[in-house]
Design an enzyme around this catalytic site. Structure first.
Site, PDB file in Angstrom:
ATOM      1  N   LYS A  94       0.816  -1.221   0.000  1.00 56.97           N
ATOM      2  CA  LYS A  94       0.000   0.000   0.000  1.00 56.97           C
ATOM      3  C   LYS A  94       0.852   1.275   0.000  1.00 56.97           C
ATOM      4  CE  LYS A  94      -4.102  -2.073   0.286  1.00 56.97           C
ATOM      5  NZ  LYS A  94      -5.116  -1.991  -0.784  1.00 56.97           N
ATOM      6  N   GLU A 116      -9.909   5.664   3.164  1.00 54.93           N
ATOM      7  CA  GLU A 116     -10.629   4.542   3.743  1.00 54.93           C
ATOM      8  C   GLU A 116      -9.611   3.441   4.030  1.00 54.93           C
ATOM      9  OE1 GLU A 116     -10.086   4.809   0.556  1.00 54.93           O
ATOM     10  OE2 GLU A 116      -9.287   2.793   0.223  1.00 54.93           O
ATOM     11  N   SER A 382       1.762  -9.693  -0.733  1.00 56.49           N
ATOM     12  CA  SER A 382       1.386  -8.278  -0.644  1.00 56.49           C
ATOM     13  C   SER A 382       1.651  -7.650   0.714  1.00 56.49           C
ATOM     14  CB  SER A 382      -0.084  -8.109  -1.020  1.00 56.49           C
ATOM     15  OG  SER A 382      -0.898  -8.958  -0.229  1.00 56.49           O
TER      16      SER A 382
HETATM   17  C1  PLP Z   1      -1.609  -6.985   2.775  1.00 56.27           C
HETATM   18  C2  PLP Z   1      -2.775  -6.708   1.876  1.00 56.27           C
HETATM   19  N1  PLP Z   1      -2.883  -7.403   0.733  1.00 56.27           N
HETATM   20  C3  PLP Z   1      -3.928  -7.188  -0.114  1.00 56.27           C
HETATM   21  C4  PLP Z   1      -4.918  -6.282   0.183  1.00 56.27           C
HETATM   22  C5  PLP Z   1      -6.061  -6.121  -0.772  1.00 56.27           C
HETATM   23  O1  PLP Z   1      -6.028  -4.937  -1.487  1.00 56.27           O
HETATM   24  P1  PLP Z   1      -5.709  -4.908  -3.022  1.00 56.27           P
HETATM   25  O2  PLP Z   1      -6.590  -5.946  -3.667  1.00 56.27           O
HETATM   26  O3  PLP Z   1      -6.052  -3.536  -3.445  1.00 56.27           O
HETATM   27  O4  PLP Z   1      -4.276  -5.231  -3.204  1.00 56.27           O
HETATM   28  C6  PLP Z   1      -4.850  -5.529   1.374  1.00 56.27           C
HETATM   29  C7  PLP Z   1      -5.876  -4.548   1.713  1.00 56.27           C
HETATM   30  O5  PLP Z   1      -5.923  -3.964   2.743  1.00 56.27           O
HETATM   31  C8  PLP Z   1      -3.745  -5.762   2.234  1.00 56.27           C
HETATM   32  O6  PLP Z   1      -3.617  -5.094   3.392  1.00 56.27           O
END
Ligand code: PLP
Length: 398
Positions: A94, A116, A382
């Site tokens: 993020k 948000e 992620s």
């Molecule tokens: C670690 C992590 N991975 C994935 C996501 C999902 O978001 P996005 O689909 O936009 O990557 C989030 C959302 O808060 C997250 O904190």
């Protein structure tokens, strides 16, 4: 061959028939202003340099590419690699987007940011850049997510952000977006730092642009290490920003299979999931056209996932386009499968993944045994899972 990215640019703000801007009239001029600022920033070398400099010196990029030798030995077939967004400052992808958007806000002369958040990672990344750049920051977060992601609420508060719990509806991510959009419409002085590739144009393009660093790095790192591209690239899909970030590096490489992994929660045969592309239908949500999970009245349905960052009834419009064009495929895994994958990575590799990322891992563990020894799977890890331990510990009965 006409490339996927060139096709989607055909109609501004649309990916095929998805995207666009379905907003109250008074908001459109502000979105136009945002689009103009973004386009000028994109073409400005100094802006690009400042962004790249912060990604390097503040976020700690490039993030590592890790070969998971132990998991590959146990489950292979194929070999597993991770793109380590968990190693970024604040612990998730993020921050790439919030650094970029904060520079954009500064360029537009805005010093009040709203956002948000679901899992709290975007809220934390927003509070972080607000502290760094001396901006005032308010984060809207569903009351249920305030409860289940307490460590991130604490992080936002110590960095000086105001966290506003949203108490209506399901009290999760959709309601947090509702509240942030309302606040954005009500106060023309604010900059809305949207956290995923969702919302009205130009947000999906802005977030994709700032997250595309993941795919660029991953492609180069993989080529350098293996001398070829990965066979499969996997990412979890909430709104879809980490997936768009890594997919964007491989869109034009037709042989690389792109797989988005959605949350099947307690099962697709129940109502307790958020598998928008697997089960939803085209519709409008939060000012853009995409796939949406709806209830019997056509309203966004209540959704559920054990992962607070994945329980959203819409999905980024470019993913809807990639699904319909056949360039990417979308699957889903249950809470239980994600939890099992979480444990596997902790115990075999010494890496604690976020529950969101554990969904992508779970699908990787399903396909690894089906592959041959020279095939590879790249998962976008992620985020890190420290924030989820309060949720997970009772379930693992440790
Ligand atoms: C670690 C992590 N991975 C994935 C996501 C999902 O978001 P996005 O689909 O936009 O990557 C989030 C959302 O808060 C997250 O904190």
């Amino acid at each position: 061959m006409k490339s996927a990215s060139r096709e989607v640019e055909a109609r501004k703000g649309y990916f095929g028939t998805f995207g666009g801007s379905y907003v109250p009239e008074q908001l459109q001029p502000r979105l136009d202003e945002l689009e103009a600022a973004f386009e000028s920033a994109k073409g400005d070398e100094l802006f690009g340099k400042e962004f790249a400099g912060l990604l390097k010196d503040y976020v700690g990029r490039p993030s590592a590419l890790t070969h998971c030798a132990n998991v590959s030995r146990e489950y292979g077939g194929g070999r597993l690699f991770l793109k380590r967004e968990d190693l970024n400052h604040t612990g998730a992808h993020k921050i790439n987007n919030t650094i970029g958007q904060a520079l954009l806000a500064k360029r537009m002369g805005k010093d009040r940011i709203i956002a948000e958040t679901g899992a709290g990672m975007h809220g934390t990344a927003t509070a972080t850049v607000a502290a760094l750049m001396g901006m005032k920051c308010t984060v809207y977060m569903g009351e249920e997510d305030v409860r289940r992601q307490a460590p991130n609420v604490a992080r936002m508060k110590v960095m000086g952000a105001e966290v506003v719990p949203v108490t209506h509806g399901q009290r999760t991510l959709k309601e947090a977006v509702d509240a942030a959009l309302d606040a954005y419409v009500a106060d023309p002085g604010t900059f809305y730092m949207l956290g995923s590739v969702v919302g009205p144009h130009p947000f999906p393009s802005i977030v994709r642009h700032f997250q595309s660093v993941i795919g660029k790095e991953a492609r180069e790192q993989f080529l350098e290490r293996e001398g070829r591209l990965p066979d499969h690239v996997l990412a979890c899909v909430g709104g879809g920003s980490n997936a768009m970030g890594i997919f964007s590096g491989f869109l034009e490489d037709g042989d690389v299979k792109l797989i988005g992994v959605e949350p099947a929660g307690r099962g697709l045969d129940t109502k307790d999931h958020a598998a928008t592309l697997s089960v939803g239908k085209p519709g409008v949500i939060h000012g853009f056209r995409s796939y949406v999970l709806t209830d019997d009245d056509g309203e966004p349905a209540p959704v559920y996932s054990i992962a607070a960052g994945l329980d959203y009834p819409g999905v980024g419009p470019e993913h809807a386009y990639l699904l319909e064009s056949g360039r990417a495929s979308y699957v889903s895994v249950t809470d239980k499968e994600a939890l099992d994958a979480f444990s596997v990575l902790c115990r075999l590799e010494g890496i604690i993944p976020a529950l969101e990322s554990s969904h992508a891992l779970a699908h990787a563990l399903k396909i690894l045994p089906l592959l041959s020894k020279d095939e590879t799977v790249l998962v976008n890890l992620s985020g890190r899972g420290d924030k989820d331990l309060d949720t997970i510990l009772p379930l693992l009965a440790l």
